[in-house]
Design a protein around this motif. Structure first.
Motif, PDB file in Angstrom:
ATOM      1  N   GLY A 434       1.012  -1.130  -0.032  1.00 32.08           N
ATOM      2  CA  GLY A 434       0.125   0.007  -0.157  1.00 32.08           C
ATOM      3  C   GLY A 434       0.938   1.365   0.022  1.00 32.08           C
ATOM      4  N   LEU A 435       0.295   2.138  -0.678  1.00 30.73           N
ATOM      5  CA  LEU A 435       1.154   3.552  -0.920  1.00 30.73           C
ATOM      6  C   LEU A 435       0.362   4.770  -0.460  1.00 30.73           C
ATOM      7  CD1 LEU A 435       3.130   3.497  -4.293  1.00 30.73           C
ATOM      8  CD2 LEU A 435       3.979   2.715  -2.172  1.00 30.73           C
ATOM      9  N   ASP A 436       0.799   5.464   0.389  1.00 27.34           N
ATOM     10  CA  ASP A 436       0.222   6.709   0.804  1.00 27.34           C
ATOM     11  C   ASP A 436      -0.385   7.543  -0.289  1.00 27.34           C
ATOM     12  OD1 ASP A 436       0.577   5.844   3.583  1.00 27.34           O
ATOM     13  OD2 ASP A 436       2.325   7.265   3.755  1.00 27.34           O
ATOM     14  N   ASP A 437      -1.684   8.074  -0.170  1.00 28.47           N
ATOM     15  CA  ASP A 437      -1.886   8.948  -1.325  1.00 28.47           C
ATOM     16  C   ASP A 437      -2.859  10.173  -0.566  1.00 28.47           C
ATOM     17  OD1 ASP A 437      -2.898   8.967  -4.567  1.00 28.47           O
ATOM     18  OD2 ASP A 437      -4.847   9.641  -3.001  1.00 28.47           O
ATOM     19  N   GLU A 438      -2.604  11.407  -1.134  1.00 29.44           N
ATOM     20  CA  GLU A 438      -2.970  12.399  -0.254  1.00 29.44           C
ATOM     21  C   GLU A 438      -4.642  12.666  -0.502  1.00 29.44           C
ATOM     22  OE1 GLU A 438      -1.485  16.084  -1.657  1.00 29.44           O
ATOM     23  OE2 GLU A 438       0.586  15.495  -1.080  1.00 29.44           O
ATOM     24  N   ARG A 439      -5.261  12.067  -1.759  1.00 35.51           N
ATOM     25  CA  ARG A 439      -6.760  12.119  -1.864  1.00 35.51           C
ATOM     26  C   ARG A 439      -7.365  10.950  -1.258  1.00 35.51           C
ATOM     27  NH1 ARG A 439     -10.176  10.772  -5.966  1.00 35.51           N
ATOM     28  NH2 ARG A 439      -8.604   9.735  -7.057  1.00 35.51           N
ATOM     29  N   LEU A 440      -6.629  10.033  -1.447  1.00 35.79           N
ATOM     30  CA  LEU A 440      -7.310   8.396  -1.071  1.00 35.79           C
ATOM     31  C   LEU A 440      -7.150   7.944   0.249  1.00 35.79           C
ATOM     32  CD1 LEU A 440      -7.558   6.764  -4.826  1.00 35.79           C
ATOM     33  CD2 LEU A 440      -9.473   8.165  -3.633  1.00 35.79           C
ATOM     34  N   ARG A 497       8.152  -1.099  -1.174  1.00 35.57           N
ATOM     35  CA  ARG A 497       7.432   0.108  -0.957  1.00 35.57           C
ATOM     36  C   ARG A 497       8.335   1.204  -1.219  1.00 35.57           C
ATOM     37  NH1 ARG A 497       6.022  -0.580   3.919  1.00 35.57           N
ATOM     38  NH2 ARG A 497       3.914  -1.725   3.274  1.00 35.57           N
ATOM     39  N   LYS A 498       9.427   1.336  -1.025  1.00 33.97           N
ATOM     40  CA  LYS A 498      10.137   2.470  -1.426  1.00 33.97           C
ATOM     41  C   LYS A 498      10.507   2.356  -2.976  1.00 33.97           C
ATOM     42  CE  LYS A 498      14.451   4.963  -0.445  1.00 33.97           C
ATOM     43  NZ  LYS A 498      14.793   5.178  -1.681  1.00 33.97           N
ATOM     44  N   ILE A 499      10.585   1.134  -3.295  1.00 30.31           N
ATOM     45  CA  ILE A 499      11.124   1.229  -4.946  1.00 30.31           C
ATOM     46  C   ILE A 499       9.608   1.341  -5.568  1.00 30.31           C
ATOM     47  CG2 ILE A 499      11.329  -0.734  -6.675  1.00 30.31           C
ATOM     48  CD1 ILE A 499      13.068  -2.301  -4.773  1.00 30.31           C
ATOM     49  N   MET A 504       6.458   5.238  -9.351  1.00 28.90           N
ATOM     50  CA  MET A 504       5.347   6.062  -9.192  1.00 28.90           C
ATOM     51  C   MET A 504       5.813   7.442  -9.691  1.00 28.90           C
ATOM     52  SD  MET A 504       3.378   3.615  -9.553  1.00 28.90           S
ATOM     53  CE  MET A 504       3.838   1.896  -9.425  1.00 28.90           C
ATOM     54  N   GLN A 505       6.783   8.010  -8.786  1.00 28.69           N
ATOM     55  CA  GLN A 505       6.995   9.369  -8.661  1.00 28.69           C
ATOM     56  C   GLN A 505       7.771   9.655 -10.391  1.00 28.69           C
ATOM     57  OE1 GLN A 505       9.575  10.587  -5.784  1.00 28.69           O
ATOM     58  NE2 GLN A 505       8.005  11.126  -4.540  1.00 28.69           N
TER      59      GLN A 505
END
Length: 515
Positions: A434-440, A497-499, A504-505
């Protein structure tokens, strides 16, 4: 004294007695193979005595924990047995862990000394340990004498301070896999060490008398250390590999006629992809695996290609090893109808599925949190896995209880996401986080490794997924050369997760620059 404590004391006495019988300094029976040469039980005894001499000189005795940094080498086995014989609880750690983590573990667990291979005493580590005033016992990669750094003063014994452990109960401290963060150390009582009644009196046997055990998993894991101690307790020889090397492992199977053994699922996939000739495993009667989840389709493909029954086992560091597994008899009678199960409870083990909210037992076939009561124990262990027990008492592990991502209010199981992409014909392996997301809040993301010769883009994989699941279950996707693996050959989710966050960036920058 409670029955469980009494059992631990008795088991400890039995195991130490077994070791004293095996570690005969005059024995020329071949015990450990490493890097092309054999070490005898006499050599192991010599190295174990040398390590013990240095620990005694430091004032370390029963109940004084030491950090034991392990490689799969004869000297490490000797150091481990030396600690056990003298009730010095070793805190196991893999040499693959960063030096900073090694130092942090030594401090957090308040050990009295550090034992490690000469090869690993390098970089900033000497200065870091010196600042902690921690003495170091160095062992050679073979079976030579151990030395203390810095040396013990000529005018007396150095008294090393640290916490004390009830070593009549606790044999050692074993790290968890650390797939979701920093590994934690779990105490392993003496009665969880593998020592059967028959093997306790069996004389040591060389590789010509009994097929040896191949040890490719790190000893700094519950699977690896139980395998080593089980072989030692049974007087069997060991073939030590410093890492999982499929080609070398297969050569050893052929040369020594290994009948029972196995490797992690990732290695099974590699053996199929490289098309190792099935005849090279002709001596094998059973393949045992369980250090990481096994996809049922991989098991079926492996069995069909190599013609060897795959016996899956399930356990954890907290349970002290496997609590459920398949046998050849179960495989013969139930394999087709129970493919995907990790087998039935091992003898003496009690399994139970409980509701995640009420902690009450659920009905047969209902999912919940898996609880296990190991053989001879009165204590229930709460695992981190969701599972179900069917009407025939077969255990199906559904995934980690903490692998759920809440995406904008919708729950997404990372285990389900991984299972989805394993169905794609171009995908060899997959890991989800799971990746952090500002909106979701959070979003699922996967790293996929493609099969040799396959060519597919993240966008193509995304379109394929959209046709099969609801939109909120479709993850962000990156194609990777390999998944980051921990010492126990499970996906290192912290590293993944870091990779994936970085990937994604990069994808977002690429999209932004092209518009």
């Amino acid at each position: 004294m409670p029955d469980s404590e009494d059992a631990a004391v008795t088991a400890g006495e039995a195991y130490r007695s077994r070791l004293r019988g095996l570690l005969d300094a005059t024995s020329d029976v071949q015990a450990l193979w490493s890097d092309g040469r054999w070490t005898t039980w006499g050599d192991v005894a010599h190295c174990a005595a040398s390590a013990a001499q240095q620990l005694v000189a430091l004032g370390i005795g029963p109940g004084d924990p030491v950090l034991l940094v392990l490689r799969n080498r004869p000297s490490a086995v000797a150091a481990l047995l030396s600690c056990l014989m003298r009730r010095i609880p070793p805190v196991l750690m893999s040499y693959q862990q960063p030096q900073g983590q090694l130092v942090a573990t030594a401090g957090a667990l308040d050990v009295t000394a550090v034992i490690l291979d000469r090869e690993d005493y390098k970089g900033d580590l000497p200065q870091m340990l010196e600042r902690m005033a921690l003495p170091v016992v160095l062992v050679s990669s073979g079976s030579e004498v151990a030395v203390v750094v810095p040396p013990v003063p000529d005018d007396g014994i150095r008294i090393t301070e640290g916490r004390s452990v009830d070593s009549s109960q606790v044999a050692m401290f074993v790290p968890t896999s650390g797939t979701t963060g920093t590994p934690k150390h779990v105490s392993l009582p003496w009665d969880r060490l593998p020592l059967g009644r028959e093997s306790a009196t069996r004389p040591a046997a060389g590789p010509e008398e009994r097929p040896p055990v191949i040890q490719a998993m790190t000893m700094a894991s519950i699977t690896g250390v139980r395998s080593v101690l089980g072989a030692v307790g049974g007087g069997r020889s060991l073939l030590l590999l410093d890492r999982v090397d499929v080609d070398q492992w297969t050569k050893l199977v052929e040369h020594y006629g290994i009948r029972v053994g196995g490797l992690p699922p990732a290695a099974m996939r590699s053996m199929l992809d490289t098309k190792i000739p099935p005849d090279r495993l002709r001596s094998m009667r059973a393949w045992i695996t369980g250090s990481a989840p096994l996809d049922p389709s991989l098991q079926a493909e492996f069995e069909e290609y190599f013609g060897v029954p795959v016996l899956v086992a399930y356990g954890s560091t907290e349970t002290g090893g496997a609590v459920a597994s398949w046998t050849l008899e179960l495989h013969r009678d139930w394999r087709d109808s129970k493919l995907g199960s990790v087998g039935r409870a091992n003898p003496g083990v009690t399994l139970e599925i409980r509701d995640e909210s009420t902690d009450r037992p659920v009905s047969s076939g209902e999912p919940g949190i898996l609880m296990a009561r190991p053989a001879g124990s009165s204590t229930w262990v709460r695992t981190s896995d969701r599972a179900l027990l069917d009407a025939d008492d077969f255990l199906f592990v559904l995934g980690r209880a903490d692998d759920v991502v809440i995406r904008g209010g919708f729950k997404v199981s990372l285990g389900d996401v991984e299972a989805l992409f394993r169905q794609h014909p171009a995908v060899r392996d997959v890991g989800a986080v799971g990746l952090d997301d500002e909106r979701l809040g959070q979003v699922p993301a996967v790293g996929v490794v493609l099969r040799t010769g396959a060519a597919v883009t993240p966008d193509q994989l995304r379109e394929w997924a959209i046709e099969r699941v609801v939109r909120y279950q479709v993850p962000k996707i990156a194609v990777l050369a390999e998944l980051p693996m921990g010492a126990t050959h499970k996906v290192n989710r912290s590293a993944l997760r870091k990779i994936l966050a970085d990937a994604m960036q990069d994808q977002e920058k690429h999209v932004g620059s092209s518009t």
